[in-house]
Design a protein around this motif. Structure first.
Motif, mmCIF file in Angstrom:
data_model
loop_
_atom_site.group_PDB
_atom_site.id
_atom_site.type_symbol
_atom_site.label_atom_id
_atom_site.label_comp_id
_atom_site.label_asym_id
_atom_site.label_seq_id
_atom_site.Cartn_x
_atom_site.Cartn_y
_atom_site.Cartn_z
ATOM 1 N N ILE A 1 8.717 1.999 -0.758
ATOM 2 C CA ILE A 1 9.416 2.363 0.478
ATOM 3 C C ILE A 1 10.925 2.293 0.280
ATOM 4 O O ILE A 1 11.668 3.197 0.677
ATOM 5 C CB ILE A 1 8.972 1.457 1.641
ATOM 6 C CG1 ILE A 1 7.487 1.717 1.983
ATOM 7 C CG2 ILE A 1 9.845 1.665 2.872
ATOM 8 C CD1 ILE A 1 6.901 0.730 2.967
ATOM 9 N N ARG A 2 11.379 1.216 -0.337
ATOM 10 C CA ARG A 2 12.819 1.059 -0.546
ATOM 11 C C ARG A 2 13.362 2.129 -1.496
ATOM 12 O O ARG A 2 14.492 2.599 -1.335
ATOM 13 C CB ARG A 2 13.101 -0.331 -1.102
ATOM 14 C CG ARG A 2 12.930 -1.444 -0.086
ATOM 15 C CD ARG A 2 12.996 -2.821 -0.729
ATOM 16 N NE ARG A 2 13.035 -3.878 0.286
ATOM 17 C CZ ARG A 2 12.977 -5.182 0.015
ATOM 18 N NH1 ARG A 2 12.871 -5.588 -1.253
ATOM 19 N NH2 ARG A 2 13.010 -6.068 0.985
ATOM 20 N N LYS A 3 12.577 2.513 -2.482
ATOM 21 C CA LYS A 3 13.037 3.490 -3.465
ATOM 22 C C LYS A 3 12.957 4.913 -2.913
ATOM 23 O O LYS A 3 13.876 5.711 -3.084
ATOM 24 C CB LYS A 3 12.187 3.348 -4.732
ATOM 25 C CG LYS A 3 12.700 4.127 -5.927
ATOM 26 C CD LYS A 3 11.854 3.823 -7.162
ATOM 27 C CE LYS A 3 12.368 4.613 -8.358
ATOM 28 N NZ LYS A 3 11.527 4.376 -9.559
ATOM 29 N N PHE A 4 11.859 5.245 -2.247
ATOM 30 C CA PHE A 4 11.654 6.595 -1.716
ATOM 31 C C PHE A 4 12.394 6.826 -0.399
ATOM 32 O O PHE A 4 12.783 7.941 -0.074
ATOM 33 C CB PHE A 4 10.157 6.828 -1.517
ATOM 34 C CG PHE A 4 9.776 8.245 -1.174
ATOM 35 C CD1 PHE A 4 9.799 9.242 -2.129
ATOM 36 C CD2 PHE A 4 9.414 8.579 0.125
ATOM 37 C CE1 PHE A 4 9.455 10.548 -1.809
ATOM 38 C CE2 PHE A 4 9.060 9.880 0.453
ATOM 39 C CZ PHE A 4 9.088 10.867 -0.524
ATOM 40 N N GLN A 5 12.584 5.748 0.365
ATOM 41 C CA GLN A 5 13.252 5.782 1.669
ATOM 42 C C GLN A 5 12.617 6.795 2.626
ATOM 43 O O GLN A 5 13.277 7.726 3.124
ATOM 44 C CB GLN A 5 14.748 6.070 1.496
ATOM 45 C CG GLN A 5 15.494 4.975 0.758
ATOM 46 C CD GLN A 5 16.996 5.158 0.733
ATOM 47 O OE1 GLN A 5 17.543 6.021 1.418
ATOM 48 N NE2 GLN A 5 17.694 4.354 -0.054
ATOM 49 N N PRO A 6 11.337 6.632 2.938
ATOM 50 C CA PRO A 6 10.694 7.575 3.860
ATOM 51 C C PRO A 6 11.145 7.360 5.297
ATOM 52 O O PRO A 6 11.325 6.233 5.746
ATOM 53 C CB PRO A 6 9.209 7.236 3.704
ATOM 54 C CG PRO A 6 9.201 5.784 3.335
ATOM 55 C CD PRO A 6 10.421 5.592 2.467
ATOM 56 N N ASP A 7 11.317 8.447 6.004
ATOM 57 C CA ASP A 7 11.542 8.356 7.445
ATOM 58 C C ASP A 7 10.225 8.075 8.166
ATOM 59 O O ASP A 7 10.197 7.410 9.195
ATOM 60 C CB ASP A 7 12.134 9.665 7.962
ATOM 61 C CG ASP A 7 13.475 9.978 7.329
ATOM 62 O OD1 ASP A 7 14.383 9.131 7.419
ATOM 63 O OD2 ASP A 7 13.610 11.057 6.721
ATOM 64 N N VAL A 8 9.151 8.622 7.609
ATOM 65 C CA VAL A 8 7.831 8.517 8.232
ATOM 66 C C VAL A 8 6.824 8.075 7.166
ATOM 67 O O VAL A 8 6.870 8.538 6.020
ATOM 68 C CB VAL A 8 7.390 9.868 8.818
ATOM 69 C CG1 VAL A 8 5.983 9.779 9.394
ATOM 70 C CG2 VAL A 8 8.382 10.335 9.882
ATOM 71 N N ILE A 9 5.943 7.181 7.545
ATOM 72 C CA ILE A 9 4.825 6.776 6.678
ATOM 73 C C ILE A 9 3.530 7.204 7.358
ATOM 74 O O ILE A 9 3.353 6.993 8.573
ATOM 75 C CB ILE A 9 4.821 5.260 6.424
ATOM 76 C CG1 ILE A 9 6.065 4.858 5.623
ATOM 77 C CG2 ILE A 9 3.554 4.838 5.680
ATOM 78 C CD1 ILE A 9 6.183 3.361 5.394
ATOM 79 N N ILE A 10 2.631 7.795 6.593
ATOM 80 C CA ILE A 10 1.322 8.197 7.116
ATOM 81 C C ILE A 10 0.243 7.535 6.272
ATOM 82 O O ILE A 10 0.210 7.707 5.047
ATOM 83 C CB ILE A 10 1.149 9.726 7.081
ATOM 84 C CG1 ILE A 10 2.233 10.410 7.915
ATOM 85 C CG2 ILE A 10 -0.241 10.113 7.600
ATOM 86 C CD1 ILE A 10 2.187 11.925 7.839
ATOM 87 N N ASN A 11 -0.623 6.772 6.910
ATOM 88 C CA ASN A 11 -1.741 6.133 6.229
ATOM 89 C C ASN A 11 -2.967 7.033 6.291
ATOM 90 O O ASN A 11 -3.281 7.587 7.350
ATOM 91 C CB ASN A 11 -2.079 4.785 6.872
ATOM 92 C CG ASN A 11 -0.941 3.792 6.771
ATOM 93 O OD1 ASN A 11 -0.095 3.901 5.883
ATOM 94 N ND2 ASN A 11 -0.918 2.823 7.670
ATOM 95 N N ARG A 12 -3.650 7.130 5.191
ATOM 96 C CA ARG A 12 -4.885 7.928 5.186
ATOM 97 C C ARG A 12 -6.011 7.214 5.914
ATOM 98 O O ARG A 12 -6.893 7.862 6.483
ATOM 99 C CB ARG A 12 -5.314 8.231 3.743
ATOM 100 C CG ARG A 12 -6.556 9.126 3.661
ATOM 101 C CD ARG A 12 -6.215 10.495 4.196
ATOM 102 N NE ARG A 12 -7.333 11.423 4.191
ATOM 103 C CZ ARG A 12 -7.893 11.926 5.269
ATOM 104 N NH1 ARG A 12 -7.481 11.528 6.463
ATOM 105 N NH2 ARG A 12 -8.849 12.817 5.201
#
Length: 843
Positions: free
Chosen positions: A147-158
């Protein structure tokens, strides 16, 4: 905009190159335009699940190609614990294959790929067990790192974090850890050691990607209240390429060949559903990025970059993409001065390749050989050509990892090929080429990766590269190219592999498991392979002192690189039952070489080199066998026939067309490989022949099959229904339901000790409904579950016997589990003239 129907799509047209995955990509005008559009969108989504093939390729493709978002898939494992439908590789070797399949899938749907260090140890029935075997804190750390490296605005769990016990334990665990990580990633006191390389990051919101599957049926889902769900219409059609989003997604999913996930593309309307679970809720449910600035305005000083990119897109000339190069070069320069290095780095990398594509700038570094050794000097042929009217100059090339800059000052005129020959000196201590996560010993649940910066990197880390420093519009731009090896195949044409760094010499004990049934010695074959010219040394086979090896040392001399030689040791086992690890060691100039070079080469993925310890398992065991002749029908792929040969049986591999009465007449036993009734369509028409074989007094042994997609429902002469029942705890207590049955007594006396040391699982897909003619032999169960009695079923039929087993023999035999060999010998030895005592059959 010249064409209002242009849709965002990045790499679809390169799917035909996947068989030679490392071949340089050459974008056409539509793809170049789409890449330019994507430069102007600064939003990101991270999709999280447990395994390769868990990801929703429809949603990943839609977000990446239609919404233009940077879209990543974080698979917590590399799929090491699955089954393999295309070959015999299991465990970490299967994980290598499935890793590459995910990388190829992302090339099609436009996403990026990431992993954690979690090891897929096999099926898990609940997240409690999963997190007992995984190191929860390390996996949690890896998600926070991603998360810290990619810096997503949105996370989606499968998967649903509230569904413990209703699906694979890894699935639920991935969702639980993702939810836990959502706020932890922004807390500097959590995993502070990461902050030397990244900064805390807070995603805006998090969703669960639900579907009818989670409701049990489409009917239940259709009737459910969806007012709390966000609908995303993903059934997009891209007219410029003539494909729907679903068709692209199907091509992506079909890369998962080892798992048999070939998918047919669909067309028309399609909806994905997201349930909000964390962060800032959407107000109007129209955009995942509501309240998030996805323009260059989110970057300090970035507004002029966005304005320039907008102008470039609006003025793009499909007939002359090179007209955009001066402005693209200017945008590249502007990005270099930005303070926000996260987006500047991502977009700079992308814009460089767009510039190369617009100009037809082709840069390549080719080695003379596919393999080389540390410390060697490799000769490279560099190719550079500018296929545009834009003036360019190759200022220099920099070789990595030696960091040597070689001045060139060569004008790259339109369509004039420049070939350059250079030498690249490799460091003596350069790492061998291999999956970095396999370099150090791990545990059942975790791989070991000690360098933080490497965690999550999807592929092999290749160090040997050439940087072409090209002057364009008075701006020097570095273009990095990994060194490759290429050749021409008379049928397939131009073929590519990467350059591999190999040991000076590798060895391989050809039989990874050797059985010693008596005190006699056995000839052991060891293959030696040279990684360079003129390799001389001594080969040693190391074993504990109670094993006798002759000769002690075998000298070898290999003149040419790539030469192989097979030598033989005579090994005498100890008198007592014993298991030992044999190690083959090549000693060259007083240096020990102990690696076994394994090549994984399938047409749909990049060729892989894996270096494992050059070891084998030697077993002195109490094993009695008879002299049955066995016909083996291969299924999805396994190494059981090798194990049967080790046991002393004569094994004939039967092709489907060879299943005829005449061909079977001289055989005593027919055995089907794993999932044969899922993968061998011809078996549907061969059952009468096989059942007649049993009637005549022979034995048929059927190994596990998946209840879905059986080629015939009549896999047995009596009623037999396969279920999803399985025992995943390999050390679960095994109870004997028919203790006096010959299969537990002849020719080997089977005891509870024979079920010690099993690997990954006891068995899977046990029948739960079967005719009264069947005798259930074994019973076991995972903790807290009811007994499962379908692991081993025996039924008389005519003069012979039919045996069905879901026991994971395909895993246990290659691992050298003694009890599996002894039990299989009894199954094979079950004869029609052996009477089953009545008291052995229990209700």
């Amino acid at each position: 905009m010249q064409n209002k129907y242009i849709q965002t799509f990045i790499l679809f047209l390169f799917c035909f190159q996947i068989a030679i995955a490392q071949q340089p990509q050459k974008l056409n005008s539509v793809e170049i335009y789409n890449q330019i559009q994507k430069l102007n969108f600064l939003g990101s989504v991270l999709y999280v699940a447990a395994h390769p093939d868990d990801e929703n390729t429809r949603l990943i493709s839609y977000l990446s190609n239609e919404k233009k978002a940077r879209t990543g898939y974080l698979s917590l494992t590399r799929g090491d614990g699955g089954q393999n439908l295309i070959g015999p590789q299991l465990r970490e070797l299967l994980g290598v294959i499935r890793t590459q399949e995910l990388i190829e899938a992302r090339k099609i749907d436009g996403g990026e790929q990431f992993f954690s260090r979690a090891n897929d140890f096999g099926f898990s029935k609940n997240p409690r067990e999963t997190l007992e075997i995984w190191d929860k804190q390390k996996v949690l750390s890896d998600i926070v790192w991603a998360i810290r490296k990619f810096q997503p605005d949105v996370i989606i769990n499968r998967f649903d974090h509230r569904s413990s016990g209703t699906t694979h334990g890894h699935h639920t665990a991935s969702a639980l850890l993702s939810v836990e990580s959502f706020n932890l990633a922004n807390n500097p006191s959590i995993f502070p050691e990461q902050l030397k390389l990244v900064e805390p990051w807070q995603p805006k919101r998090q969703f669960f990607n639900t579907s009818w599957w989670f409701y049990g049926s489409k009917e239940k889902f259709d009737a459910a209240d969806k007012s709390n769900l966000i609908e995303m219409k993903t059934g997009i059609y891209y007219p410029t390429i003539g494909k729907s989003n679903q068709e692209i997604a199907a091509l992506s999913r079909s890369r998962h060949q080892s798992q048999g996930f070939g998918s047919t593309g669909t067309r028309g309307e399609d909806i994905e559903y997201l349930e909000f679970i964390n962060g800032t809720a959407l107000q109007n449910k129209n955009s995942l990025f509501e309240g998030i600035d996805t323009s260059w305005n989110r970057v300090k000083g970035g507004k002029p970059v966005g304005e320039l990119l907008t102008a470039i897109a609006s003025q793009f000339d499909y007939n002359n993409p090179s007209a955009s190069i001066p402005h693209l070069a200017k945008a590249y320069t502007m990005m270099q001065s930005l303070e926000d290095k996260h987006w500047a780095t991502i977009k700079s990398s992308a814009i460089k390749e767009i510039i190369a594509s617009c100009s037809g700038l082709y840069l390549e570094a080719v080695a003379q050989n596919q393999e080389t050794t540390p410390g060697s000097t490799i000769k490279l042929k560099l190719e550079a050509i500018n296929r545009s009217l834009i003036p360019m100059q190759l200022m220099s090339v920099t070789t990595l990892p030696e960091q040597k800059n070689i001045s060139q000052n060569i004008a790259l005129s339109n369509n004039i090929l420049k070939n350059i020959n250079i030498d690249l000196q490799l460091p003596i201590f350069i790492d061998y080429t291999q999956p970095y996560w396999l370099k150090e010993n791990g545990t059942v649940g975790m791989y070991t990766v000690t360098e933080q910066k490497n965690i999550g990197i999807p592929d092999i880390i290749r160090e040997v590269k050439v940087v072409f420093n090209v002057l364009i519009n008075d701006i020097e731009i570095p273009f990095e190219r990994t060194v490759v090896y290429k050749y021409n195949d008379d049928v397939k044409g131009e073929m590519y592999n990467y350059l591999d760094i190999v040991p000076e010499v590798t060895t391989s004990i050809l039989d990874k498991v050797s059985l010693f049934k008596n005190g006699k010695n056995k000839e052991i074959a060891v293959k030696i392979k040279s990684g360079k010219d003129a390799v001389k040394g001594d080969l040693i086979l190391e074993l504990p002192n109670n094993w006798i090896v002759s000769p002690k040392v075998i000298p070898f001399s290999l003149e040419k690189k790539g030469t192989e030689q097979i030598v033989y040791f005579q090994v005498t086992p100890p008198n007592q039952i014993h298991e030992a690890i044999a190690k083959s060691i090549a000693v060259v100039d007083n240096k020990r070489y102990d690696k076994d070079q394994i090549s994984i080469d399938y047409s749909h993925i990049t060729k892989q080199q894996v270096l494992k310890p050059a070891e084998a398992k030697f077993i002195k065991l109490d094993l009695k066998t008879n002299e049955e002749k066995i016909g083996y029908i291969m299924g999805a792929g396994d190494e059981v026939p090798k194990s049967l040969s080790q046991m002393g049986y004569k094994v004939t591999l039967l092709k489907p067309e060879e299943i005829t009465p005449a061909k079977l007449a001289n055989l005593d036993v027919i055995m089907t490989g794993v999932r044969a009734y899922n993968t061998v369509q011809e078996l549907a028409n061969k059952q009468s022949i096989l059942f007649d074989f049993i009637k005549e007094g022979k034995t048929m042994i059927v190994q596990y099959n998946n209840p879905n997609d059986l080629v015939t429902k009549n896999i047995a002469p009596n009623t037999l229904k396969i279920s999803g029942d399985r025992v995943t705890e390999e050390n679960a207590e095994v109870r004997f339901l028919a203790p006096n049955h010959p299969i537990l007594n002849f020719p080997n006396k089977i005891t509870a000790k024979d079920f010690e040391g099993w690997k990954q699982e006891q068995g899977l897909y046990y029948p739960n409904e079967f005719d009264k003619a069947f005798t259930p032999i074994l019973s076991s169960n995972d903790k807290g579950e009811t007994p499962k009695n379908g692991a081993l079923l025996v039924a008389p039929y005519g003069k012979g016997y039919y045996i069905y087993t879901g026991l994971s023999l395909f895993r246990e035999l290659p691992e050298g589990v003694s009890g599996a060999f002894r039990l299989l010998s009894n199954m094979i030895s079950l004869k029609a003239n052996v009477k089953i005592p009545a008291q052995s059959i229990k209700p």
